[in-house]
Enzyme design. Structure first.
Site, PDB file in Angstrom:
ATOM      1  N   LYS A  68      46.347 -77.682  63.348  1.00 50.72           N
ATOM      2  CA  LYS A  68      45.146 -77.648  64.189  1.00 50.72           C
ATOM      3  C   LYS A  68      44.962 -78.985  64.901  1.00 50.72           C
ATOM      4  CE  LYS A  68      40.201 -76.430  63.766  1.00 50.72           C
ATOM      5  NZ  LYS A  68      39.141 -76.039  62.806  1.00 50.72           N
ATOM      6  N   SER A  78      36.557 -71.894  63.779  1.00 44.65           N
ATOM      7  CA  SER A  78      37.105 -72.680  64.873  1.00 44.65           C
ATOM      8  C   SER A  78      38.632 -72.793  64.838  1.00 44.65           C
ATOM      9  CB  SER A  78      36.484 -74.083  64.840  1.00 44.65           C
ATOM     10  OG  SER A  78      36.841 -74.759  63.631  1.00 44.65           O
ATOM     11  N   SER A 112      35.625 -71.834  59.029  1.00 43.79           N
ATOM     12  CA  SER A 112      36.562 -71.930  60.153  1.00 43.79           C
ATOM     13  C   SER A 112      38.025 -71.661  59.838  1.00 43.79           C
ATOM     14  CB  SER A 112      36.444 -73.310  60.811  1.00 43.79           C
ATOM     15  OG  SER A 112      35.252 -73.401  61.530  1.00 43.79           O
TER      16      SER A 112
END
Length: 485
Positions: free
Chosen positions: A79, A154, A178
């Site tokens: 990420k 997210s 997330s």
């Protein structure tokens, strides 16, 4: 042989038996990224050259008979708020456009040292603020099951990349769900470890008392493998716990006879899609058949978790994001007259709408005259919620709930309704408030879209979660479902 169809632990075995080289496996996945990512938009940066160089170096080690670590040459994505040396680290924000990290986060270091090949950086909601990956400043990631739907957020890029077989593994971060919610939306496995189990050093902070790096894979074994690699105490993060990390592979047993599972009645109320509820109840029958005991319990304060979460997370974000000021790195406005202007205009120009909203909310909650009414009260609620979970874990091994109240929704469907978007995290946020671990795994479909089951555990009992999740997974076929791209 299409290496993209193999899970990470299977690729590790192929490489160790010399039935495949790390370079071959890496090239196959990079090719898949090139073919698929223009549809899915999971990657913000593809590290082709770096990945191939790392793969060749690992093959060289293998040729000398050296051990290359627990990941054994498996590819993965990271990420874009987790630092990887000499790669961008934008947090999907214009304010960090062009920023190249000069160092590795501890988890990136661990992955590299254990033979993981990093294929690139993955899309996300800006600064991890969002539940759909629509808040990225660069692109909207699409759900591989239906390209008109969100992958969750997210860590939407991480989940979409794993589900579409661009990578077998990914790292994400989980502040209020997330990792777990995108795992649910994309039909894969996602673990949020106990707060303090995994180092946050080198991870760009959003809510420092809530953030935790999590793992995503296509099955429980892969998730356990990656969690093993990144767990443990770190002198660069004083919030990590000096508690022994068990061998998670040993917990991958189908035997769950006598395990006590709690079912909170507050998690099965209005707002839960009936098809999601049915999938969860069907899953409970599998746990019962495998020998677990299930009892309904009450978690009344969980209803207040969302309110407390948005006060605490936004207050912490207000402080953490003050460092992005246009002075030291990142975007700097060109139309400035003085130092205050640099700060004001740089932030106004480069932060997205959702980030600005949360910074303002957090600053307000911390301001004189409101601190006691909002922030301090939210801290008290947090302690009460933690106490409720601790009481349940005196008598139970785990708690089961849906991961999300609905399957993946259409892109743009909830962007104008912040409350509806926030309520999508109603089952995941209490976990971060309490600091406990939780795993999401596929347990069914609703209208052709994956449904996720959430299992919550006591502090540092990730091994119990892996045991329960593995037992369920081996009794069903949901983890073998894949989207057709």
């Amino acid at each position: 042989m299409d290496f993209t169809n193999y899970k990470a632990h299977e690729l590790k075995n192929l490489i160790s038996k010399k039935e495949a080289s790390v370079e071959e496996v890496t090239k196959a996945h990079l090719e898949n990224v090139k073919n698929i990512d223009e549809k899915v938009n999971a990657f913000l940066y593809i590290a082709e050259e770096e990945a191939l160089n790392d793969a060749k170096a690992l093959d060289e080690k293998l040729s000398k008979g050296e051990d290359i670590g627990l990941l054994g040459g498996a590819p993965l994505g990271i990420k874009d708020n987790i630092s990887v040396k000499n790669m961008q680290n934008t947090c999907a924000s214009k304010i960090l456009e062009g920023y190249i990290s000069p160092y590795d986060a501890t988890v990136s270091e661990s992955v590299k040292s254990q033979g993981g090949v990093i294929l690139g950086k993955l899309n996300m909601d800006e600064f991890a603020m969002g539940s759909s990956t629509e808040n990225s400043a660069y692109k909207i990631t699409r759900n591989p099951w239906d390209l008109d739907r969100v992958p969750g957020g997210s860590s939407g890029g991480s989940a979409a990349a794993v589900a579409s077989k661009e990578v077998p593994l990914a790292l994400g971060t989980d502040t209020g769900g997330s990792v777990r919610q995108p795992a649910s939306f994309c039909g894969i496995v996602g673990l949020k470890p106990t707060y303090g189990r995994v180092s946050r050093s080198g991870v760009v902070a959003y809510g420092s008392t809530l953030d935790q790096v999590g793992t995503l894979g296509r099955d429980v074994k892969d998730c356990a493998l990656l969690t093993q690699v990144i767990s443990g105490v770190d002198h660069r993060d004083f919030t990590t716990a000096n508690i022994n990390v068990p061998n998670y592979e040993n917990s991958l047993s189908e035997n769950i006879k006598g395990k006590k599972i709690a079912l909170p009645k507050e998690f099965f109320k209005d707002g839960l899609d009936p098809k999601v509820q049915k999938a969860i109840y069907d899953a409970l029958e599998v746990f019962k058949a495998n020998g677990a005991e299930i009892t309904e319990v009450s978690l009344p304060l969980a209803d207040y978790a969302i309110s407390a979460y948005y006060l605490l997370a936004c207050a912490e974000a207000s402080s953490n994001l003050a460092r992005f000021d246009g002075v030291r790195y990142g975007h700097r406005s060109e139309s400035v007259e003085d130092a205050v202007d640099v700060y004001f205009k740089s932030r106004s120009e480069a932060f997205g709408k959702e980030v600005k909203k949360r910074i303002m909310l957090g600053t307000y909650a911390l301001s004189a005259g409101y601190y006691d009414a909002y922030y301090k009260k939210a801290l008290k609620v947090r302690n009460l919620i933690k106490g409720e979970f601790e009481n349940i874990f005196k008598d139970f091994d785990a708690i089961i709930s849906p991961t999300a109240p609905t399957p993946a929704y259409k892109i743009g469907e909830k962007t104008e309704n912040a409350l509806e978007m926030y309520l999508g995290d109603i089952y995941t946020v209490p976990v971060n408030i309490a600091g406990i671990p939780a795993i999401s795994l596929p347990c069914g479909v609703a209208d052709g879209l994956p449904v996720g089951l959430q299992i919550m555990g006591n502090y540092f009992k990730e091994d119990t979660l892996f045991n329960l999740a593995y037992s369920y997974e081996q009794s069903t076929k949901w983890h073998e479902m894949h989207p057709n791209l």
